[in-house]
Design a protein around this motif. Structure first.
Motif, mmCIF file in Angstrom:
data_model
loop_
_atom_site.group_PDB
_atom_site.id
_atom_site.type_symbol
_atom_site.label_atom_id
_atom_site.label_comp_id
_atom_site.label_asym_id
_atom_site.label_seq_id
_atom_site.Cartn_x
_atom_site.Cartn_y
_atom_site.Cartn_z
ATOM 1 N N ARG A 19 0.851 -1.179 0.000
ATOM 2 C CA ARG A 19 0.000 0.000 0.000
ATOM 3 C C ARG A 19 0.886 1.227 0.000
ATOM 4 O O ARG A 19 1.642 1.453 0.953
ATOM 5 N N LEU A 20 0.793 1.993 -1.058
ATOM 6 C CA LEU A 20 1.544 3.235 -1.152
ATOM 7 C C LEU A 20 0.699 4.384 -0.605
ATOM 8 O O LEU A 20 -0.520 4.407 -0.781
ATOM 9 N N SER A 21 1.385 5.320 0.028
ATOM 10 C CA SER A 21 0.732 6.524 0.528
ATOM 11 C C SER A 21 1.434 7.735 -0.057
ATOM 12 O O SER A 21 2.637 7.708 -0.316
ATOM 13 N N CYS A 22 0.682 8.783 -0.246
ATOM 14 C CA CYS A 22 1.226 10.051 -0.734
ATOM 15 C C CYS A 22 0.650 11.145 0.154
ATOM 16 O O CYS A 22 -0.534 11.486 0.041
ATOM 17 N N ALA A 23 1.490 11.655 1.035
ATOM 18 C CA ALA A 23 1.051 12.666 1.987
ATOM 19 C C ALA A 23 1.333 14.053 1.422
ATOM 20 O O ALA A 23 2.455 14.342 0.992
#
Length: 115
Positions: A19-23
């Protein structure tokens, strides 16, 4: 000015999930679209998934049914759930955000899928 920082990449075996996140450092509420792209050495960056402000999504044919893009405007974060990963998914993954007159990219996160 909005800064995007990806995380969640790594090494995974084929068939696994990440699971990639982009904050985002600022509000993404008004971003028309946010998306994930990927790039391998010697190749152009390609679109993986995009999500519009109204929640509509679109995916590259190669990831349909395996990847899911979502955005949490309250947390200013974009996600990419990647299931049933394949070695050909190996790439640097970048998130981007498109506003009316401004466009932003993250620095990328490496995803490596071993066979």
């Amino acid at each position: 000015q909005v800064q995007l920082v990806e995380s969640g990449g790594g090494l995974v075996q084929a068939g696994g999930s990440l699971r990639l996140s982009c904050a985002a450092s600022g509000s993404i509420f008004s971003a028309n679209t946010m998306g994930w792209h990927r790039q391998t050495p010697g190749n152009e960056r390609e679109l993986v998934a995009v999500i519009w402000m109204n929640g509509r999504t679109n995916y590259a044919d190669s990831v349909k049914g395996r990847f899911t893009v979502s955005r949490d405007n309250a947390k200013n974060t974009l996600y990419l759930q990647m299931n049933s990963l394949k070695p050909e998914d190996t790439a640097v993954y970048y998130c981007n955000a498109d506003f009316i007159s401004q466009h932003y990219w993250g620095q990328g996160t490496q995803v490596t899928v071993s066979s």
